[in-house]
Design a protein around this motif. Sequence first.
Motif, PDB file in Angstrom:
ATOM      1  N   ILE A  21      43.439  35.691  35.726  1.00 49.20           N
ATOM      2  CA  ILE A  21      43.465  35.931  34.327  1.00 49.20           C
ATOM      3  C   ILE A  21      42.110  34.948  33.563  1.00 49.20           C
ATOM      4  O   ILE A  21      42.419  34.094  33.221  1.00 49.20           O
ATOM      5  CB  ILE A  21      44.906  35.877  33.546  1.00 49.20           C
ATOM      6  CG1 ILE A  21      45.746  36.677  34.232  1.00 49.20           C
ATOM      7  CG2 ILE A  21      44.718  37.015  32.511  1.00 49.20           C
ATOM      8  CD1 ILE A  21      47.116  36.174  34.078  1.00 49.20           C
ATOM      9  N   TRP A  47      42.350  38.763  27.280  1.00 52.33           N
ATOM     10  CA  TRP A  47      42.863  38.750  28.133  1.00 52.33           C
ATOM     11  C   TRP A  47      42.644  39.894  29.958  1.00 52.33           C
ATOM     12  O   TRP A  47      43.301  41.039  29.207  1.00 52.33           O
ATOM     13  CB  TRP A  47      44.571  38.791  27.985  1.00 52.33           C
ATOM     14  CG  TRP A  47      45.161  38.649  29.010  1.00 52.33           C
ATOM     15  CD1 TRP A  47      45.725  39.617  29.578  1.00 52.33           C
ATOM     16  CD2 TRP A  47      46.173  37.519  29.550  1.00 52.33           C
ATOM     17  NE1 TRP A  47      46.930  39.201  30.475  1.00 52.33           N
ATOM     18  CE2 TRP A  47      47.145  38.276  30.405  1.00 52.33           C
ATOM     19  CE3 TRP A  47      47.017  36.957  28.623  1.00 52.33           C
ATOM     20  CZ2 TRP A  47      48.241  37.708  30.756  1.00 52.33           C
ATOM     21  CZ3 TRP A  47      47.842  35.694  28.918  1.00 52.33           C
ATOM     22  CH2 TRP A  47      48.995  36.616  29.572  1.00 52.33           C
ATOM     23  N   ARG A  80      54.451  38.508  32.524  1.00 53.93           N
ATOM     24  CA  ARG A  80      53.307  38.338  32.250  1.00 53.93           C
ATOM     25  C   ARG A  80      53.039  38.876  30.286  1.00 53.93           C
ATOM     26  O   ARG A  80      52.534  38.426  29.801  1.00 53.93           O
ATOM     27  CB  ARG A  80      52.296  39.789  33.018  1.00 53.93           C
ATOM     28  CG  ARG A  80      51.053  38.906  32.813  1.00 53.93           C
ATOM     29  CD  ARG A  80      50.307  39.799  33.921  1.00 53.93           C
ATOM     30  NE  ARG A  80      50.734  40.072  35.222  1.00 53.93           N
ATOM     31  CZ  ARG A  80      50.521  40.657  35.786  1.00 53.93           C
ATOM     32  NH1 ARG A  80      50.494  41.975  35.766  1.00 53.93           N
ATOM     33  NH2 ARG A  80      50.771  40.722  37.630  1.00 53.93           N
ATOM     34  N   GLU A 140      48.192  32.682  38.077  1.00 55.01           N
ATOM     35  CA  GLU A 140      49.611  33.679  38.121  1.00 55.01           C
ATOM     36  C   GLU A 140      50.730  33.242  39.925  1.00 55.01           C
ATOM     37  O   GLU A 140      49.982  34.618  40.598  1.00 55.01           O
ATOM     38  CB  GLU A 140      49.378  35.329  37.099  1.00 55.01           C
ATOM     39  CG  GLU A 140      51.041  35.337  37.784  1.00 55.01           C
ATOM     40  CD  GLU A 140      51.340  36.814  37.114  1.00 55.01           C
ATOM     41  OE1 GLU A 140      52.215  37.162  36.935  1.00 55.01           O
ATOM     42  OE2 GLU A 140      50.341  37.921  37.482  1.00 55.01           O
ATOM     43  N   ARG A 193      57.391  40.411  37.452  1.00 54.24           N
ATOM     44  CA  ARG A 193      56.234  39.536  37.219  1.00 54.24           C
ATOM     45  C   ARG A 193      55.305  40.336  35.508  1.00 54.24           C
ATOM     46  O   ARG A 193      55.351  40.286  35.117  1.00 54.24           O
ATOM     47  CB  ARG A 193      56.151  39.663  38.291  1.00 54.24           C
ATOM     48  CG  ARG A 193      56.230  39.734  39.823  1.00 54.24           C
ATOM     49  CD  ARG A 193      56.774  38.082  39.672  1.00 54.24           C
ATOM     50  NE  ARG A 193      55.098  36.769  39.236  1.00 54.24           N
ATOM     51  CZ  ARG A 193      55.724  35.811  39.467  1.00 54.24           C
ATOM     52  NH1 ARG A 193      56.239  34.918  39.491  1.00 54.24           N
ATOM     53  NH2 ARG A 193      54.094  35.526  38.886  1.00 54.24           N
ATOM     54  N   ARG A 194      56.473  41.664  35.308  1.00 58.79           N
ATOM     55  CA  ARG A 194      55.718  42.425  35.069  1.00 58.79           C
ATOM     56  C   ARG A 194      55.850  41.807  33.292  1.00 58.79           C
ATOM     57  O   ARG A 194      54.593  41.513  32.093  1.00 58.79           O
ATOM     58  CB  ARG A 194      55.181  43.624  34.728  1.00 58.79           C
ATOM     59  CG  ARG A 194      54.444  44.336  35.667  1.00 58.79           C
ATOM     60  CD  ARG A 194      54.236  45.788  35.572  1.00 58.79           C
ATOM     61  NE  ARG A 194      55.905  46.039  36.180  1.00 58.79           N
ATOM     62  CZ  ARG A 194      55.936  46.438  37.586  1.00 58.79           C
ATOM     63  NH1 ARG A 194      55.053  46.214  38.735  1.00 58.79           N
ATOM     64  NH2 ARG A 194      57.066  47.556  38.195  1.00 58.79           N
ATOM     65  N   TRP A 213      54.048  35.444  28.546  1.00 57.15           N
ATOM     66  CA  TRP A 213      52.861  34.909  28.887  1.00 57.15           C
ATOM     67  C   TRP A 213      52.042  34.996  27.592  1.00 57.15           C
ATOM     68  O   TRP A 213      51.478  34.413  27.110  1.00 57.15           O
ATOM     69  CB  TRP A 213      52.551  34.678  30.007  1.00 57.15           C
ATOM     70  CG  TRP A 213      51.456  33.507  30.316  1.00 57.15           C
ATOM     71  CD1 TRP A 213      51.388  32.737  29.691  1.00 57.15           C
ATOM     72  CD2 TRP A 213      51.131  33.172  32.075  1.00 57.15           C
ATOM     73  NE1 TRP A 213      50.476  31.409  30.311  1.00 57.15           N
ATOM     74  CE2 TRP A 213      50.157  32.322  31.710  1.00 57.15           C
ATOM     75  CE3 TRP A 213      50.798  34.239  32.605  1.00 57.15           C
ATOM     76  CZ2 TRP A 213      49.423  31.373  32.251  1.00 57.15           C
ATOM     77  CZ3 TRP A 213      49.795  33.531  34.048  1.00 57.15           C
ATOM     78  CH2 TRP A 213      49.685  31.997  33.983  1.00 57.15           C
ATOM     79  N   LEU A 214      51.202  36.502  27.934  1.00 62.63           N
ATOM     80  CA  LEU A 214      50.673  36.807  26.674  1.00 62.63           C
ATOM     81  C   LEU A 214      51.551  36.576  25.225  1.00 62.63           C
ATOM     82  O   LEU A 214      50.147  35.982  24.441  1.00 62.63           O
ATOM     83  CB  LEU A 214      50.223  38.918  26.828  1.00 62.63           C
ATOM     84  CG  LEU A 214      49.772  39.541  25.700  1.00 62.63           C
ATOM     85  CD1 LEU A 214      48.740  38.574  26.137  1.00 62.63           C
ATOM     86  CD2 LEU A 214      49.830  40.703  25.299  1.00 62.63           C
ATOM     87  N   GLN A 247      43.770  40.852  33.520  1.00 62.14           N
ATOM     88  CA  GLN A 247      43.885  40.304  34.884  1.00 62.14           C
ATOM     89  C   GLN A 247      43.725  40.998  35.331  1.00 62.14           C
ATOM     90  O   GLN A 247      43.789  42.092  35.980  1.00 62.14           O
ATOM     91  CB  GLN A 247      45.416  40.830  34.674  1.00 62.14           C
ATOM     92  CG  GLN A 247      46.038  40.053  35.969  1.00 62.14           C
ATOM     93  CD  GLN A 247      46.624  41.107  36.607  1.00 62.14           C
ATOM     94  OE1 GLN A 247      46.618  42.356  35.918  1.00 62.14           O
ATOM     95  NE2 GLN A 247      47.546  40.605  37.723  1.00 62.14           N
ATOM     96  N   ASN A 274      45.255  45.368  32.267  1.00 63.37           N
ATOM     97  CA  ASN A 274      45.680  44.687  32.972  1.00 63.37           C
ATOM     98  C   ASN A 274      45.369  45.466  34.734  1.00 63.37           C
ATOM     99  O   ASN A 274      45.853  46.632  34.361  1.00 63.37           O
ATOM    100  CB  ASN A 274      47.516  44.399  32.854  1.00 63.37           C
ATOM    101  CG  ASN A 274      48.631  44.790  33.417  1.00 63.37           C
ATOM    102  OD1 ASN A 274      48.783  42.853  34.021  1.00 63.37           O
ATOM    103  ND2 ASN A 274      49.048  45.471  34.196  1.00 63.37           N
ATOM    104  N   SER A 285      47.635  36.674  40.968  1.00 59.17           N
ATOM    105  CA  SER A 285      46.187  37.686  40.324  1.00 59.17           C
ATOM    106  C   SER A 285      46.124  35.944  39.757  1.00 59.17           C
ATOM    107  O   SER A 285      46.012  35.100  39.168  1.00 59.17           O
ATOM    108  CB  SER A 285      47.290  38.283  39.328  1.00 59.17           C
ATOM    109  OG  SER A 285      48.070  37.965  38.436  1.00 59.17           O
ATOM    110  N   ARG A 299      43.216  31.616  34.009  1.00 59.46           N
ATOM    111  CA  ARG A 299      44.756  30.930  34.774  1.00 59.46           C
ATOM    112  C   ARG A 299      44.678  31.839  35.839  1.00 59.46           C
ATOM    113  O   ARG A 299      44.363  33.548  36.708  1.00 59.46           O
ATOM    114  CB  ARG A 299      45.208  31.703  33.448  1.00 59.46           C
ATOM    115  CG  ARG A 299      45.328  30.811  32.802  1.00 59.46           C
ATOM    116  CD  ARG A 299      46.427  31.144  31.457  1.00 59.46           C
ATOM    117  NE  ARG A 299      46.290  30.566  30.610  1.00 59.46           N
ATOM    118  CZ  ARG A 299      47.629  30.311  29.745  1.00 59.46           C
ATOM    119  NH1 ARG A 299      48.573  31.379  29.429  1.00 59.46           N
ATOM    120  NH2 ARG A 299      47.238  29.460  27.939  1.00 59.46           N
TER     121      ARG A 299
END
Length: 218
Positions: free
Chosen positions: A213, A129, A25, A203, A21-22, A28-29, A131, A102, A211, A201
Amino acid sequence: MRLHSLRFRLVDSPTSLGAKRRALRAAWLSDTFPNLADMTVLDLGGRVDSWARVPVRPAHVHVVNLEPLPADLPDWAEADHADACELPRSILSRSYDLVFSNSVLEHVGGHERRRRMAEAVRELGRAYWVQTPYRYFPVEPHWVAPGMQFLPVSARVVMARRWPLAYSPGKSYEAAMRQVLTTELIGRAELRYLFPDATIRNERLLGLTKSIIAIRRD
């Protein structure tokens, strides 16, 4: 012990679901900010070694954390020991292409401190950003405990000490209380209030929001 090793396989190991998942992410960033490789980034609450493993590394990363500073820093990074809600003038006088955070906002200690951190994020970054785990996901992510975030403080302290999927079950009452009182998940309404100029957003995991964001593009 068997359940604690399950936590490692699910959350903490390099091949765990949490690690995947990290990584997702991080991808995605870089998709959200195509110029990430040329950007200056202020990371509130992060670690330098996390940026060494991402697929796209910014041109310069400034990490601010309350943890001890790393002994050696690569030439693309700097680090300061400071509170994200009470940043020193030496940082507040600067500006960055992107402010990043994060899974930190839920740990700073109450709404007023979250508001101060959000204010710094919005002022210091041309983009940001931020999260944070979603309060209404059915499993509390820090202890991997179903519904724990909705229990009274006293019950959460008991779980923090005894729940076998916690980071370190068996901790003292004082340590468990401190950990519980400095872990406060939030929902979309508060995140929108803290970051009114952001897009929120979701997740998702198994169709559920895991989560949220707050994102502002330059």
